[in-house]
Design an enzyme around this catalytic site. Structure first.
Site, PDB file in Angstrom:
ATOM      1  N   ASP A 113       0.837  -1.199   0.000  1.00  0.00           N
ATOM      2  CA  ASP A 113       0.000   0.000   0.000  1.00  0.00           C
ATOM      3  C   ASP A 113       0.871   1.247   0.000  1.00  0.00           C
ATOM      4  OD1 ASP A 113      -2.178  -1.661   0.144  1.00  0.00           O
ATOM      5  OD2 ASP A 113      -2.378  -1.473   2.329  1.00  0.00           O
TER       6      ASP A 113
HETATM    7  N1  URA Z   1      -1.323  -5.946   3.837  1.00  0.00           N
HETATM    8  C1  URA Z   1      -1.814  -4.684   3.830  1.00  0.00           C
HETATM    9  O1  URA Z   1      -2.877  -4.420   4.400  1.00  0.00           O
HETATM   10  N2  URA Z   1      -1.112  -3.738   3.191  1.00  0.00           N
HETATM   11  C2  URA Z   1       0.081  -3.958   2.587  1.00  0.00           C
HETATM   12  O2  URA Z   1       0.692  -3.030   2.039  1.00  0.00           O
HETATM   13  C3  URA Z   1       0.594  -5.267   2.613  1.00  0.00           C
HETATM   14  C4  URA Z   1      -0.123  -6.245   3.238  1.00  0.00           C
END
Ligand code: URA
Length: 246
Positions: A113
């Site tokens: 993310d």
């Molecule tokens: N899980 C998440 O919620 N975000 C990420 O960036 C990676 C794994």
């Protein structure tokens, strides 16, 4: 085309530059004729000169480059960059890499993310991306998670036992889960659903405040890399990563 010789593989200089992402064949030839390419202390002016690619380090416009038959690198992803191919709200993660790596088609292995930090592998080997991200191989990803509410054993056990996310009735479970503090935990996942860590913590009544990936398969984030920095994976790291897929 590369040619075999007793000491290893040789390749024409123009082909070396082309495969390493220095532009079109015409652009690579122009770099050579302009005297911008050096190797072993001399300027290379013959685009057809054969060079040994094993351990080859050449320089273009004063910057050293190690020849990589296939590009595989780790990046310490900072917050505020997007992993998507067409970033919309923040700079794309590829903008952190030198242009030759972008030109040779390096892509992230899976996505983090925008606000997640830590280990991101990138490669131009599409088959490797597929294998490292395919649920079939259960490649472990290790996350260091900061949460809003104090953790208790019931939450940790629920994460180990499996929680149901709203888009799938099959529970998802952490391969490993341990508290590292009152508000921090280490979570190992072997699948890779959208926002999986955030949704799993929400499912047990908590909330992710910070998320950092420290491991992917056998690879660990190099502590010497500051956010935004990258380095090639060493041969032993590459071999270990690929060995986990056999
Ligand atoms: N899980 C998440 O919620 N975000 C990420 O960036 C990676 C794994």
């Amino acid at each position: 085309m590369p040619s075999e010789r007793p000491g290893g593989t040789e390749m024409k200089l123009s082909q070396i530059l082309f495969t390493q992402g220095f532009g079109s064949r015409r652009e690579c030839a122009a770099l050579i004729t302009a005297g911008r390419v050096q190797w072993a202390g001399r300027t290379l002016e013959n685009a057809d000169e054969d060079l040994p690619t094993d351990g080859l380090v050449f320089s273009v416009e004063g910057v050293d480059w190690a020849f990589q038959a296939s590009a595989l690198l780790m990046l310490h992803k900072p917050a505020g960059v997007e992993c998507s191919r067409q970033p919309r709200h923040h700079p794309g993660v590829l903008s952190l890499l030198p242009l030759p790596l972008q030109h040779r088609g390096v892509q992230p292995v899976g996505r983090l993310d925008e606000d997640t930090t830590g280990l991101l592998l990138l490669t131009d080997d599409g088959a490797l991306i597929h294998r490292l991200t395919s649920p079939k191989w259960h490649v472990p990803k290790v996350y260091e998670v900061g949460v809003k509410h104090p953790l208790d054993e019931a939450q940790l056990q629920a994460l180990r036992d499996g929680v149901v996310l709203h888009d799938d009735p099959a529970p998802v479970r952490a391969a490993a889960c341990e508290a590292t503090g009152e508000l921090t935990l280490r979570l190992t996942l072997t699948d890779g659903r959208y926002h999986q860590v955030k949704r799993m913590l929400a499912a047990v009544g908590n909330r992710v405040e910070t998320l950092h990936r420290s491991g992917f398969g056998s690879a660990s984030l190099d502590a010497a890399l500051a956010p935004g920095q990258w380095r090639w994976l060493r041969d032993d790291e590459q071999a270990a990563l690929r060995a986990g897929l056999r």
